[in-house]
Design an enzyme around this catalytic site. Structure first.
Site, PDB file in Angstrom:
ATOM      1  N   GLY A 261      51.794 -12.588-145.116  1.00 39.79           N
ATOM      2  CA  GLY A 261      51.421 -12.665-146.527  1.00 39.79           C
ATOM      3  C   GLY A 261      52.388 -11.911-147.424  1.00 39.79           C
TER       4      GLY A 261
ATOM      5  N   LEU B 141      53.781 -13.209-150.001  1.00 39.95           N
ATOM      6  CA  LEU B 141      54.842 -14.213-149.893  1.00 39.95           C
ATOM      7  C   LEU B 141      55.858 -14.114-151.029  1.00 39.95           C
ATOM      8  CD1 LEU B 141      52.678 -17.313-148.869  1.00 39.95           C
ATOM      9  CD2 LEU B 141      53.734 -15.589-147.392  1.00 39.95           C
TER      10      LEU B 141
ATOM     11  N   GLY C 141      61.681 -16.274-150.016  1.00 33.65           N
ATOM     12  CA  GLY C 141      62.152 -16.455-148.640  1.00 33.65           C
ATOM     13  C   GLY C 141      61.111 -17.202-147.814  1.00 33.65           C
ATOM     14  N   HIS C 142      59.847 -16.782-147.931  1.00 31.92           N
ATOM     15  CA  HIS C 142      58.777 -17.470-147.181  1.00 31.92           C
ATOM     16  C   HIS C 142      58.663 -18.937-147.625  1.00 31.92           C
ATOM     17  CE1 HIS C 142      57.051 -13.236-146.876  1.00 31.92           C
ATOM     18  NE2 HIS C 142      57.076 -13.622-145.621  1.00 31.92           N
TER      19      HIS C 142
ATOM     20  N   GLY D 132      62.449 -16.225-140.450  1.00 33.57           N
ATOM     21  CA  GLY D 132      63.609 -15.795-141.233  1.00 33.57           C
ATOM     22  C   GLY D 132      64.586 -15.017-140.365  1.00 33.57           C
TER      23      GLY D 132
ATOM     24  N   ASP E 274      64.851 -10.847-140.035  1.00 30.57           N
ATOM     25  CA  ASP E 274      64.305 -10.156-138.866  1.00 30.57           C
ATOM     26  C   ASP E 274      64.998 -10.731-137.633  1.00 30.57           C
ATOM     27  OD1 ASP E 274      62.025  -8.559-140.115  1.00 30.57           O
ATOM     28  OD2 ASP E 274      61.659 -10.565-140.873  1.00 30.57           O
TER      29      ASP E 274
ATOM     30  N   GLN F  26      63.713  -9.756-134.169  1.00 32.90           N
ATOM     31  CA  GLN F  26      62.428 -10.423-133.941  1.00 32.90           C
ATOM     32  C   GLN F  26      62.643 -11.876-133.514  1.00 32.90           C
ATOM     33  OE1 GLN F  26      58.819 -10.141-136.578  1.00 32.90           O
ATOM     34  NE2 GLN F  26      59.592 -12.039-137.437  1.00 32.90           N
TER      35      GLN F  26
ATOM     36  N   SER G 252      62.087  -9.168-149.055  1.00 23.61           N
ATOM     37  CA  SER G 252      61.179  -8.652-148.038  1.00 23.61           C
ATOM     38  C   SER G 252      59.870  -8.253-148.698  1.00 23.61           C
ATOM     39  CB  SER G 252      61.814  -7.418-147.381  1.00 23.61           C
ATOM     40  OG  SER G 252      60.830  -6.673-146.694  1.00 23.61           O
TER      41      SER G 252
ATOM     42  N   ARG H 189      58.255  -5.796-148.018  1.00 26.65           N
ATOM     43  CA  ARG H 189      58.269  -4.336-148.180  1.00 26.65           C
ATOM     44  C   ARG H 189      59.052  -3.876-149.416  1.00 26.65           C
ATOM     45  NH1 ARG H 189      57.584  -4.361-142.518  1.00 26.65           N
ATOM     46  NH2 ARG H 189      56.008  -2.849-141.850  1.00 26.65           N
TER      47      ARG H 189
END
Ligand code: PAF
Length: 290
Positions: free
Chosen positions: A31, A33, A36-37, A155, A158, A161, A193, A195
């Site tokens: 979430g 968002l 990028g998302h 993405g 990360d 990941q 991001s 964050r």
């Protein structure tokens, strides 16, 4: 666009699609968002007939003893705004899967079976966030089993990941194509991001330096500098001087994040650094000069 919060509801919907031979794409998110998302959703739409976006802030990937205490609680939850963003794009997903923690971890996540990808999970971000990639791999594997997608989109910001996910998909024979999408950046170069919302307006401008440090290191390599240790040490020192608290700045082999060798096809430079209350990560690819 339908919001589903149970596994049974999700499975019934996906089963109807599959009965008609339709391809299904999954975009897993936590979430909050951003553009990028939305580009991941756009990409998902191009490779499938039906798109599921999952929104789930996964407690298991936060319980990492990173000194990052409270990160799970304070992680931004913006569900209504997220649904609105997804409802106005032309590539609107058919389903938002938004399960509660009890749906994903009915017996509590401490006792949960886990997916552990050895090696790559304990270096770089994994060194500073022990247990983080076990949490990521476990939840993504669960989502894959629930949604049964043909393709899943992540993405490249990360990057570690993405490699962890690719590894367990190969090792555990998940029939899912994993697509990585280039990092989407603010005008000043800062990687988008969730964050970034922890940054003040001033920090947000300043944070662009992180990408500049990657670009500078890339230029150094491309112009023939082969002393990678020097490049890394210099970048860390510059970031510290600029007020960042770097965790690592590393040049690695792109395929598996091991130490670079002379024959690498491609390398990646990765950085993780704190600025104020935000832990930022970014990376840049470097082609082989040979
Ligand atoms: O990248 C993220 O947002 C998360 O790590 C993911 C892949 C959705 C798993 O919780």
């Amino acid at each position: 666009m339908k919001i589903i919060d149970t596994v049974a509801g999700l499975r019934a919907t996906v089963a109807r699609w599959k009965a008609h031979g339709e391809r299904v794409a999954l975009v897993p998110t936590m979430g909050n968002l951003h553009t990028g998302h939305l580009q991941l959703v756009e990409r998902a739409r191009k490779s499938a007939d039906r798109v599921v976006v999952s929104i789930f802030v996964n407690p298991m990937q936060f319980s990492d003893g990173s000194g990052d205490g409270g990160d799970f609680e304070r992680y931004p939850r913006t569900f209504d705004a997220d649904c609105k963003k997804l409802s106005v794009i032309s590539d609107q997903p058919e389903v938002i899967f938004a399960p509660a923690v009890q749906v994903m971890y009915p017996a509590g996540f401490e006792q949960e079976t886990r997916v552990k990808v050895p090696g790559i999970s304990s270096i770089l971000c994994g060194e500073f966030r022990p247990g983080h990639f076990v949490g990521v791999a476990t939840i993504v594997a669960k989502l894959f089993n629930m949604v049964q997608p043909d393709v899943a989109v992540f993405g490249e910001k990360d990057y570690q990941q993405l490699l962890v996910i690719r590894r367990f998909v190969t090792d555990l024979c998940f029939p899912v194509e994993v697509l990585g999408m280039p990092t989407v950046r603010e005008k000043n170069g800062l990687a988008m991001s969730s964050r970034n919302t922890y940054l003040s307006a001033h920090e947000r401008m300043h944070a662009a330096m992180l990408y500049q440090s990657l670009q500078y290191a890339k230029q150094q390599i491309e112009s023939g500098e082969s002393d990678f240790a020097m490049i890394q040490t210099q970048a860390i020192a510059q970031l510290k001087e600029a007020g960042f608290r770097p965790e690592y700045f590393e040049i690695r082999r792109a395929q598996d994040l091991q130490m670079p060798t002379d024959t690498d096809e491609q390398r990646v430079i990765l950085v993780a650094a704190w600025l104020g209350k935000a832990r930022l990560i970014d990376n840049i690819m470097v082609g082989n000069m040979e």
